[in-house]
Design an enzyme around this catalytic site. Sequence first.
Site, mmCIF file in Angstrom:
data_model
loop_
_atom_site.group_PDB
_atom_site.id
_atom_site.type_symbol
_atom_site.label_atom_id
_atom_site.label_comp_id
_atom_site.label_asym_id
_atom_site.label_seq_id
_atom_site.Cartn_x
_atom_site.Cartn_y
_atom_site.Cartn_z
ATOM 1 N N ARG A 1 0.946 -1.025 0.018
ATOM 2 C CA ARG A 1 -0.099 -0.350 -0.138
ATOM 3 C C ARG A 1 0.973 1.132 -0.017
ATOM 4 N NH1 ARG A 1 -4.373 -2.095 -0.544
ATOM 5 N NH2 ARG A 1 -4.750 -3.742 1.133
ATOM 6 N N ASP A 2 0.486 2.650 -0.210
ATOM 7 C CA ASP A 2 1.202 3.739 -0.554
ATOM 8 C C ASP A 2 1.182 4.130 0.706
ATOM 9 O OD1 ASP A 2 1.769 5.396 -3.225
ATOM 10 O OD2 ASP A 2 1.256 6.395 -1.314
ATOM 11 N N ILE A 3 2.281 4.938 0.692
ATOM 12 C CA ILE A 3 2.340 5.394 2.408
ATOM 13 C C ILE A 3 0.910 6.857 2.376
ATOM 14 C CG2 ILE A 3 4.834 6.758 2.396
ATOM 15 C CD1 ILE A 3 5.252 5.848 4.730
ATOM 16 N N ASN B 1 4.529 6.348 -13.259
ATOM 17 C CA ASN B 1 5.395 8.030 -13.390
ATOM 18 C C ASN B 1 7.063 7.078 -14.268
ATOM 19 O OD1 ASN B 1 2.950 9.037 -13.054
ATOM 20 N ND2 ASN B 1 4.043 9.165 -11.213
ATOM 21 N N GLU C 1 9.175 10.139 -8.832
ATOM 22 C CA GLU C 1 9.884 10.592 -7.267
ATOM 23 C C GLU C 1 10.734 8.819 -6.851
ATOM 24 O OE1 GLU C 1 6.830 11.630 -4.351
ATOM 25 O OE2 GLU C 1 5.923 13.128 -5.781
ATOM 26 N N VAL C 2 9.940 7.895 -7.163
ATOM 27 C CA VAL C 2 10.636 6.907 -6.256
ATOM 28 C C VAL C 2 11.659 6.370 -8.041
ATOM 29 C CG1 VAL C 2 11.256 4.950 -4.990
ATOM 30 C CG2 VAL C 2 9.493 6.658 -4.395
ATOM 31 N N HIS D 1 7.832 1.225 -10.383
ATOM 32 C CA HIS D 1 6.127 0.999 -10.190
ATOM 33 C C HIS D 1 4.794 1.538 -10.683
ATOM 34 C CE1 HIS D 1 8.111 4.921 -8.842
ATOM 35 N NE2 HIS D 1 6.383 5.430 -8.610
ATOM 36 N N HIS E 1 1.285 2.414 -10.209
ATOM 37 C CA HIS E 1 0.000 2.587 -9.391
ATOM 38 C C HIS E 1 -1.324 2.506 -9.488
ATOM 39 C CE1 HIS E 1 2.417 6.613 -7.218
ATOM 40 N NE2 HIS E 1 2.620 6.202 -8.332
HETATM 41 P P1 DGP Z 1 6.165 8.421 -8.088
HETATM 42 O O1 DGP Z 1 5.728 9.312 -8.178
HETATM 43 O O2 DGP Z 1 5.491 7.135 -9.590
HETATM 44 O O3 DGP Z 1 7.040 8.088 -7.899
HETATM 45 O O4 DGP Z 1 5.453 7.957 -6.661
HETATM 46 C C1 DGP Z 1 5.970 7.600 -6.145
HETATM 47 C C2 DGP Z 1 4.993 6.854 -4.262
HETATM 48 O O5 DGP Z 1 5.808 5.927 -3.375
HETATM 49 C C3 DGP Z 1 4.012 7.907 -3.437
HETATM 50 O O6 DGP Z 1 2.798 7.934 -3.641
HETATM 51 C C4 DGP Z 1 4.434 7.510 -2.133
HETATM 52 C C5 DGP Z 1 4.948 6.280 -1.814
HETATM 53 N N1 DGP Z 1 6.179 6.186 -1.261
HETATM 54 C C6 DGP Z 1 7.585 6.698 -0.668
HETATM 55 N N2 DGP Z 1 7.726 6.756 -0.222
HETATM 56 C C7 DGP Z 1 7.206 5.419 0.481
HETATM 57 C C8 DGP Z 1 7.802 4.746 1.510
HETATM 58 O O7 DGP Z 1 8.442 4.553 2.248
HETATM 59 N N3 DGP Z 1 6.774 3.037 1.243
HETATM 60 C C9 DGP Z 1 5.566 3.051 0.893
HETATM 61 N N4 DGP Z 1 4.489 2.816 1.495
HETATM 62 N N5 DGP Z 1 5.122 4.352 -0.429
HETATM 63 C C10 DGP Z 1 6.129 5.591 0.193
#
Ligand code: DGP
Length: 126
Positions: A32-34, A95, A103-104, A108, A110
Amino acid sequence: MSYDDQNIFAKILRGEIPNDTVYEDDHVLAFRDIQPQAPTHVLVIPKGPYVSFDDFAENASDAELAAYVRAIGKVARAEGVAPVAGGNGFRMIANAGEDGVQEVPHLHVHILGGRRIGRMVQRAET
Ligand code: DGP
């Protein structure tokens, strides 16, 4: 762009940071997204070191590619949002890079659902 093994999802895969796992197999982890943007907001990642979808498409094995696509479907069904299983629908977002506002830097997808997600693309960045 080369893979940065210090990114947050690499740390999740190594078990250095906890996550709320919803699915896992040999090639894929989904959690799950944080910062959930919808009642269902799950991130599906390959376990291999791929920066973005284009990197994955170019360099992943057929087994990894198949597992990833199957896993996305399994997660959508398990979350109850898959239309073919009676769900009300979902959106997948991957993305990539700067203009994609990634961002990461670990691939991934979503999976967003559980509410009407709205227009596909906004004109202005928010
Ligand atoms: P993007 O912008 O597509 O790279 O989305 C990165 C997503 O990752 C964002 O929706 C928040 C999520 N996220 C960032 N750090 C963490 C984490 O430590 N744990 C989880 N579960 N999600 C995270």
